[in-house]
Design a protein around this motif. Structure first.
Motif, PDB file in Angstrom:
ATOM      1  N   ARG A 180      38.995  91.579  49.748  1.00 52.82           N
ATOM      2  CA  ARG A 180      38.565  91.532  48.348  1.00 52.82           C
ATOM      3  C   ARG A 180      39.257  92.707  47.639  1.00 52.82           C
ATOM      4  O   ARG A 180      38.783  93.845  47.705  1.00 52.82           O
ATOM      5  CB  ARG A 180      37.045  91.677  48.250  1.00 52.82           C
ATOM      6  CG  ARG A 180      36.243  90.627  49.008  1.00 52.82           C
ATOM      7  CD  ARG A 180      34.751  90.809  48.718  1.00 52.82           C
ATOM      8  NE  ARG A 180      33.916  90.034  49.606  1.00 52.82           N
ATOM      9  CZ  ARG A 180      33.603  88.750  49.420  1.00 52.82           C
ATOM     10  NH1 ARG A 180      34.090  88.110  48.386  1.00 52.82           N
ATOM     11  NH2 ARG A 180      32.812  88.105  50.277  1.00 52.82           N
ATOM     12  N   TYR A 181      40.352  92.458  46.995  1.00 54.78           N
ATOM     13  CA  TYR A 181      41.114  93.530  46.379  1.00 54.78           C
ATOM     14  C   TYR A 181      40.346  94.109  45.194  1.00 54.78           C
ATOM     15  O   TYR A 181      39.890  93.377  44.306  1.00 54.78           O
ATOM     16  CB  TYR A 181      42.492  93.022  45.950  1.00 54.78           C
ATOM     17  CG  TYR A 181      43.365  92.715  47.143  1.00 54.78           C
ATOM     18  CD1 TYR A 181      44.061  93.724  47.790  1.00 54.78           C
ATOM     19  CD2 TYR A 181      43.433  91.419  47.659  1.00 54.78           C
ATOM     20  CE1 TYR A 181      44.838  93.448  48.915  1.00 54.78           C
ATOM     21  CE2 TYR A 181      44.207  91.133  48.781  1.00 54.78           C
ATOM     22  CZ  TYR A 181      44.909  92.168  49.407  1.00 54.78           C
ATOM     23  OH  TYR A 181      45.653  91.897  50.536  1.00 54.78           O
TER      24      TYR A 181
ATOM     25  N   LEU B 272      47.714  85.653  47.071  1.00 50.68           N
ATOM     26  CA  LEU B 272      48.716  86.558  46.523  1.00 50.68           C
ATOM     27  C   LEU B 272      48.015  87.488  45.534  1.00 50.68           C
ATOM     28  O   LEU B 272      46.909  87.196  45.060  1.00 50.68           O
ATOM     29  CB  LEU B 272      49.868  85.794  45.859  1.00 50.68           C
ATOM     30  CG  LEU B 272      49.579  84.918  44.642  1.00 50.68           C
ATOM     31  CD1 LEU B 272      49.608  85.713  43.348  1.00 50.68           C
ATOM     32  CD2 LEU B 272      50.601  83.788  44.569  1.00 50.68           C
ATOM     33  N   VAL B 273      48.658  88.616  45.246  1.00 54.30           N
ATOM     34  CA  VAL B 273      48.018  89.627  44.404  1.00 54.30           C
ATOM     35  C   VAL B 273      48.994  90.118  43.339  1.00 54.30           C
ATOM     36  O   VAL B 273      50.169  90.373  43.621  1.00 54.30           O
ATOM     37  CB  VAL B 273      47.519  90.821  45.250  1.00 54.30           C
ATOM     38  CG1 VAL B 273      46.761  91.806  44.364  1.00 54.30           C
ATOM     39  CG2 VAL B 273      46.627  90.339  46.392  1.00 54.30           C
ATOM     40  N   ILE B 274      48.480  90.236  42.128  1.00 55.60           N
ATOM     41  CA  ILE B 274      49.220  90.811  41.006  1.00 55.60           C
ATOM     42  C   ILE B 274      48.663  92.205  40.751  1.00 55.60           C
ATOM     43  O   ILE B 274      47.450  92.358  40.561  1.00 55.60           O
ATOM     44  CB  ILE B 274      49.043  89.945  39.745  1.00 55.60           C
ATOM     45  CG1 ILE B 274      49.449  88.498  40.028  1.00 55.60           C
ATOM     46  CG2 ILE B 274      49.808  90.526  38.567  1.00 55.60           C
ATOM     47  CD1 ILE B 274      48.784  87.494  39.117  1.00 55.60           C
TER      48      ILE B 274
ATOM     49  N   ALA C   2      35.800  90.583  44.241  1.00 51.13           N
ATOM     50  CA  ALA C   2      36.505  89.309  44.199  1.00 51.13           C
ATOM     51  C   ALA C   2      35.749  88.290  45.044  1.00 51.13           C
ATOM     52  O   ALA C   2      35.385  88.569  46.182  1.00 51.13           O
ATOM     53  CB  ALA C   2      37.922  89.498  44.737  1.00 51.13           C
ATOM     54  N   ASP C   3      35.519  87.090  44.490  1.00 52.27           N
ATOM     55  CA  ASP C   3      34.907  86.019  45.282  1.00 52.27           C
ATOM     56  C   ASP C   3      35.116  84.621  44.701  1.00 52.27           C
ATOM     57  O   ASP C   3      35.665  83.773  45.385  1.00 52.27           O
ATOM     58  CB  ASP C   3      33.413  86.272  45.492  1.00 52.27           C
ATOM     59  CG  ASP C   3      32.835  85.333  46.532  1.00 52.27           C
ATOM     60  OD1 ASP C   3      33.347  85.341  47.676  1.00 52.27           O
ATOM     61  OD2 ASP C   3      31.899  84.561  46.231  1.00 52.27           O
ATOM     62  N   PRO C   4      34.697  84.317  43.455  1.00 50.24           N
ATOM     63  CA  PRO C   4      34.872  82.943  42.959  1.00 50.24           C
ATOM     64  C   PRO C   4      36.350  82.578  42.857  1.00 50.24           C
ATOM     65  O   PRO C   4      37.166  83.395  42.434  1.00 50.24           O
ATOM     66  CB  PRO C   4      34.231  82.979  41.558  1.00 50.24           C
ATOM     67  CG  PRO C   4      33.473  84.267  41.478  1.00 50.24           C
ATOM     68  CD  PRO C   4      34.122  85.209  42.427  1.00 50.24           C
TER      69      PRO C   4
ATOM     70  N   GLN D  44      44.775  91.766  40.565  1.00 49.57           N
ATOM     71  CA  GLN D  44      44.191  90.435  40.389  1.00 49.57           C
ATOM     72  C   GLN D  44      44.666  89.505  41.497  1.00 49.57           C
ATOM     73  O   GLN D  44      45.871  89.303  41.679  1.00 49.57           O
ATOM     74  CB  GLN D  44      44.601  89.858  39.029  1.00 49.57           C
ATOM     75  CG  GLN D  44      44.198  88.409  38.801  1.00 49.57           C
ATOM     76  CD  GLN D  44      42.690  88.242  38.747  1.00 49.57           C
ATOM     77  OE1 GLN D  44      42.023  88.814  37.901  1.00 49.57           O
ATOM     78  NE2 GLN D  44      42.138  87.463  39.683  1.00 49.57           N
ATOM     79  N   GLY D  45      43.721  88.963  42.268  1.00 52.53           N
ATOM     80  CA  GLY D  45      44.067  88.026  43.328  1.00 52.53           C
ATOM     81  C   GLY D  45      44.249  86.610  42.809  1.00 52.53           C
ATOM     82  O   GLY D  45      43.735  86.238  41.758  1.00 52.53           O
TER      83      GLY D  45
END
Length: 611
Positions: A82-83, A111-113, A179-181, A197-198
């Motif tokens: 959970r980033y 992926l992550v921004i 982070a989850d939904p 942001q994932g």
């Protein structure tokens, strides 16, 4: 299943009254702004569906992680992380994400921004995975993609032992955004400066796919400007999972149709309600859900959930003192769930509710009345015996008798034995299920037996039950710190659950709440009785979650293990069987505090996906 001993009813009533007062104060604003369980004003209309804004992040920007960072970086991360929104995500340099899976399996990546500057309109484009031979393409319809949104959560009890007990004061617990939904409805989102942001990518591999390597291009944009390009490689192995409806894993996640009606403001059991239920419960059916949750009395769990379960059977006492039972709602609900593919069992709750009070319609007074009775009393026996006889006849007329279970969760042994005697008198062939403590003396009576993770069936009992064709599963609840499916849990713990079922030779897993939503579930997963996220795994709008997707991965691992073990036993491959047993021994809940679930699960997947 959460035990009633952890609920102080007086305190709960005060909490509910406080929430009702808070909601009443803002009733005028139903078209203007919502309010969460903790009394947090959301600053937007209540009950959002397609678009919504997350609650403000209580954590300050972690400036140290952003020191010296400029512009935007994008790369593949881990689906088990959970980033943190406020921190610069630590990401690898390889721009190629790699996945492996069987035909028929759903595989996932994140992926992550990480952006040091404001981005107004971020979107992600993914080309359909194409086989390197150019002879087969996986349709874009097989791709689940969406931003991993942030929801408010809390933490374990202060003594770090589970989350049972009332939580009237949210300020006593560390509240953070996590982070989850997985928001597949938001085609684009703004990303604020100094924010990570994932983004979730899931691919359901067709069962007729060509084995081999597939490649896909991933393009990230801010408006029309390209801010990143990534590669995705999918290796499809030459094994095939059956369709989810044929999976052996016995998945029993209790559905709450009443939460859906409340959230969307529709009449229960209306055409609009069923249309919404089809969207909201599809992930459960797609995960191989086996059991339909049916409430056959008013509020079998009292106020355990924000949206109480109402009865699906109308009990009416006629003027002459005889009884009539209307199964219209029950039938429509069961028929609907069966049309969704949930056909293995029907769990009917409960002969022994938390509050021993039974509501019925009294024709003589044209009013609702309550009968207060407990097992062992003649009035209790008479009340249930007539209904169960009538219910059995109705179920047989529908062709559902053999899959219906009179279901209970843990109650005193004497009460359960009294209930069992009435069930057997009504129809000796009624199936019975129990989610509760381990009682060897009850096993012969139970066609579906589910005990807490910490309780261990004997090997002989498991063999006996399997030889008799009975279901033997386990559950987790608020008593477990690890593993669990809170919104603050390590997401890999949800996958761990399926591997553990395989290790223990169990038939599956039960969770007491699939979609018993909080007031504003997309924004705040905290609840007034247990840890955040304990009451639901799915979010409104048909959204899944990191927890649910990883739970699905564990179920698929269970199926892969089952298929491979059968093959190896048939071929006498003792080396592979021995290696598998060594891998499964690592799924020990007592190690999870020191050895994170992601490490155990990743090692196990490395083995299972090299075969």
């Amino acid at each position: 299943m959460n035990t009633v001993k952890h609920i102080r009813m007086k305190t709960r009533k005060m909490i509910v009254a406080g929430i009702c007062l808070c909601l009443a104060q803002y009733s005028y604003s139903q078209e203007r702004m919502g309010v969460t369980h903790s009394g947090h004003i959301t600053g937007q209309p209540p009950f959002p569906v397609e678009y919504y804004s997350e609650l403000p992040n209580p954590a300050a920007t972690d400036n140290e992680t952003w020191r010296g960072v400029s512009g935007v970086s994008v790369n593949w991360g881990s689906k088990y992380v959970r980033y943190a929104k406020e921190s610069k995500a630590k990401l690898p340099k390889d721009i190629t994400g790699k996945l492996k899976g069987w035909k028929g399996e759903k595989v996932s990546a994140q992926l992550v921004i990480a952006s040091a500057v404001d981005l107004e309109n971020v979107s992600v484009e993914i080309t359909a995975p194409l086989h390197v031979s150019g002879k087969y393409e996986i349709s874009s319809d097989c791709i689940l993609k969406g931003f991993v949104r942030y929801v408010m959560t809390d933490e374990l009890n202060h003594h770090k032992a589970g989350t049972c007990g009332d939580r009237p004061d949210a300020s006593r617990y560390d509240s953070t955004l996590v982070a989850d939904p997985i928001d597949h409805l938001a085609l684009s989102l703004p990303v604020a400066a100094k924010t990570s942001q994932g983004y979730w990518v899931g691919i359901r591999i067709p069962r007729d796919a060509l084995a081999g390597t597939y490649k896909s291009d991933v393009t990230l944009k801010n408006g029309t400007e390209v801010i990143g390009r990534l590669k995705l490689e999918l290796q499809v192995l030459n094994h095939t999972l059956p369709a989810p409806a044929q999976w052996a894993f016995h998945l029993d996640l209790w559905q709450n149709p009443f939460a859906v009606a409340r959230y969307y403001g529709v009449q229960p059991w209306s055409k609009e309600h069923f249309a919404l239920l089809k969207k909201e419960l599809k992930p459960y059916a797609d995960a191989g859900g086996k059991v339909v949750t049916a409430s056959i009395i008013h509020q079998p769990w009292n106020a355990q959930t924000y949206d109480p379960f109402e009865t699906m059977v109308t009990w009416m006492k006629r003027v002459d003192g005889t009884w009539m039972y209307d199964y219209t709602v029950f039938d429509r609900w069961v028929e609907f769930m069966r049309s969704m593919g949930v056909t293995r069992a029907i769990g009917c709750y409960s002969m022994i509710p938390w509050r021993l009070s039974f509501q019925y319609y009294d024709q003589a007074t044209n009013s609702l009345k309550e009968l207060h009775a407990k097992p062992g009393e003649q009035v209790y026996r008479d009340f249930w015996l007539g209904m169960l006889k009538d219910f059995a006849a109705h179920l047989k007329s529908k062709g559902w008798f053999d899959i219906t279970h009179i279901a209970m969760d843990e109650r005193p042994m004497k009460d359960m034995q009294e209930a069992l005697s009435i069930i057997r008198e009504a129809d000796a062939d009624f199936k019975v299920s129990l989610a509760g403590a381990l009682h060897d003396e009850l096993s012969d009576e139970l066609d579906d037996y589910c005990v807490a993770l910490r309780m261990k069936y004997s090997e002989s009992l498991k063999r006996k039950r399997r030889s008799e064709g009975k279901i033997t599963t386990y559950y987790t609840c608020c008593e477990e710190s690890y593993p669990n499916t809170y919104t603050f849990s390590n997401p890999a713990e949800a996958e761990w659950l399926g591997w553990y079922a395989a290790k223990e030779n169990l038939d599956g897993y039960l969770r007491w709440a699939l979609n018993s939503w909080t007031i504003e579930p997309l924004l705040d997963s905290r609840f007034y009785s247990w840890g955040a996220g304990d009451t639901y795994l799915l979010y409104p709008g048909g959204r899944t979650s990191m927890r649910f997707e990883n739970l699905l991965s564990g179920i698929q691992a269970y199926e892969k293990i089952r298929i491979l073990k059968q093959e190896w036993e048939r071929n006498g491959d003792v080396k592979k069987l021995a290696k598998l047993e060594r891998i499964l021994r690592n799924f020990d809940e007592h190690q999870l505090k020191d050895i994170p679930a992601d490490r155990v699960v990743e090692q196990a997947n490395l083995f299972i996906n090299t075969l």
